[in-house]
Design an enzyme around this catalytic site. Structure first.
Site, short mmCIF file in Angstrom:
data_model
loop_
_atom_site.label_atom_id
_atom_site.label_comp_id
_atom_site.label_asym_id
_atom_site.label_seq_id
_atom_site.Cartn_x
_atom_site.Cartn_y
_atom_site.Cartn_z
N LYS A 139 0.83 -1.20 0.00
CA LYS A 139 0.00 0.00 0.00
C LYS A 139 0.87 1.27 0.00
O LYS A 139 2.09 1.19 0.19
CB LYS A 139 -0.93 -0.03 1.23
N THR A 162 -5.55 -7.78 10.43
CA THR A 162 -5.76 -6.39 9.99
C THR A 162 -5.19 -5.36 10.96
O THR A 162 -4.60 -4.36 10.55
CB THR A 162 -7.28 -6.14 9.80
N TYR A 221 -12.52 -1.93 -3.16
CA TYR A 221 -13.00 -1.93 -1.78
C TYR A 221 -14.53 -1.83 -1.69
O TYR A 221 -15.06 -1.34 -0.68
CB TYR A 221 -12.35 -0.78 -1.01
N GLU A 226 -10.05 -9.52 -7.87
CA GLU A 226 -9.03 -8.49 -7.66
C GLU A 226 -7.88 -8.63 -8.66
O GLU A 226 -7.35 -7.62 -9.15
CB GLU A 226 -8.51 -8.58 -6.22
N PHE A 251 -14.89 3.77 8.18
CA PHE A 251 -13.51 3.99 7.75
C PHE A 251 -13.37 4.07 6.22
O PHE A 251 -12.28 4.30 5.72
CB PHE A 251 -12.60 2.87 8.30
N ARG A 305 2.56 -7.03 9.21
CA ARG A 305 1.86 -6.03 10.02
C ARG A 305 2.32 -6.06 11.47
O ARG A 305 2.40 -5.01 12.12
CB ARG A 305 0.35 -6.26 9.91
N ASN A 357 -1.66 -0.16 7.42
CA ASN A 357 -1.18 -1.52 7.71
C ASN A 357 -0.42 -2.18 6.56
O ASN A 357 -0.32 -3.40 6.48
CB ASN A 357 -2.32 -2.39 8.25
P1 DAT Z 1 -7.75 -6.74 5.44
O1 DAT Z 1 -6.93 -5.67 4.75
O2 DAT Z 1 -6.99 -7.40 6.56
O3 DAT Z 1 -8.36 -7.72 4.47
P2 DAT Z 1 -10.41 -5.57 5.66
O4 DAT Z 1 -10.69 -6.14 4.31
O5 DAT Z 1 -11.39 -5.87 6.74
O6 DAT Z 1 -8.96 -6.00 6.17
O7 DAT Z 1 -10.31 -3.99 5.56
C1 DAT Z 1 -9.61 -3.40 4.49
C2 DAT Z 1 -8.74 -2.31 5.04
O8 DAT Z 1 -9.55 -1.29 5.61
C3 DAT Z 1 -7.82 -2.75 6.17
O9 DAT Z 1 -6.61 -3.27 5.70
C4 DAT Z 1 -7.61 -1.49 6.93
C5 DAT Z 1 -8.94 -0.75 6.77
N1 DAT Z 1 -9.81 -1.00 7.92
C6 DAT Z 1 -10.56 -2.09 8.16
N2 DAT Z 1 -11.25 -1.99 9.29
C7 DAT Z 1 -10.93 -0.77 9.80
C8 DAT Z 1 -11.29 -0.06 10.96
N3 DAT Z 1 -12.17 -0.56 11.83
N4 DAT Z 1 -10.74 1.17 11.15
C9 DAT Z 1 -9.88 1.68 10.26
N5 DAT Z 1 -9.48 1.06 9.14
C10 DAT Z 1 -9.99 -0.15 8.91
#
Ligand code: DAT
Ligand code: MG
Length: 153
Positions: free
Chosen positions: A11, A93, A51, A128, A59, A104, A114
């Site tokens: 990222k 995450t 996303y 994706e 978020f 991470r 992250n």
């Molecule tokens: P991952 O990247 O582990 O697959 P995810 O798909 O649930 O996690 O979320 C995508 C991204 O969004 C994650 O890498 C960081 C951000 N994110 C997720 N939950 C969050 C939260 N509660 N607060 C802030 N950022 C968040």
């Protein structure tokens, strides 16, 4: 063990912090095969498609603005259980809960920074990979040591 393909992103924080090589190296050392790789700017359109599952969450606006803020390194990794293997190397995450030894867990402190993305499951991976790479950007080749990495390869 199914041979899978998965999408990985270093990222914008990883590129800005000069950690792209470190992150790529951790995946490379597993034995997963690098099938595609490029530095790219994620457009608003690509970010919202990538996303889509998070649209409406608190978020989400910050996530879209972050992923489009600076270039990412996008790659496709291929191998047995590639999706699960990548997620294991990434860590969970929230960096504070990510195990030591994971990207991470070792290199990040904030969920919104992250460092790395990895597809969560087979459906997401197929979608994706198709969003980030054209078929001609994915290179088919064999390494001379495949059999030392995957039995019977
Ligand atoms: P991952 O990247 O582990 O697959 P995810 O798909 O649930 O996690 O979320 C995508 C991204 O969004 C994650 O890498 C960081 C951000 N994110 C997720 N939950 C969050 C939260 N509660 N607060 C802030 N950022 C968040
Ligand atoms: Mg996810």
């Amino acid at each position: 063990m199914a041979i899978e393909r998965t999408l990985v992103l270093v990222k914008p924080d990883g590129v800005q912090r000069g950690l792209a090589g470190e992150v790529i190296s951790r995946f490379e050392r597993t034995g997963l095969r690098l099938t595609g790789i490029k530095l790219m700017q994620v457009s608003q359109d690509l970010a919202t498609r990538h996303y889509a599952e998070h649209n409406g969450k608190p978020f989400y606006p910050g996530l879209i603005s972050f992923i489009t803020s600076s270039p990412v390194v996008a790659m496709v990794l291929e191998g047995p259980d590639a999706i699960k293997t990548v997620r294991k190397i990434m860590g969970v995450t929230k960096p504070a809960e990510a195990a030591p030894g994971t990207i991470r867990g070792d290199l990040a402190v904030d969920m919104g920074r992250n460092l790395v993305h990895g597809s969560a499951n087979a459906d997401d991976a197929a979608r994706e990979v198709g969003l980030f790479f054209t078929d001609s950007e994915l290179v088919r080749y064999k390494r001379s040591n495949e059999g030392w990495i995957v039995e019977g390869a």
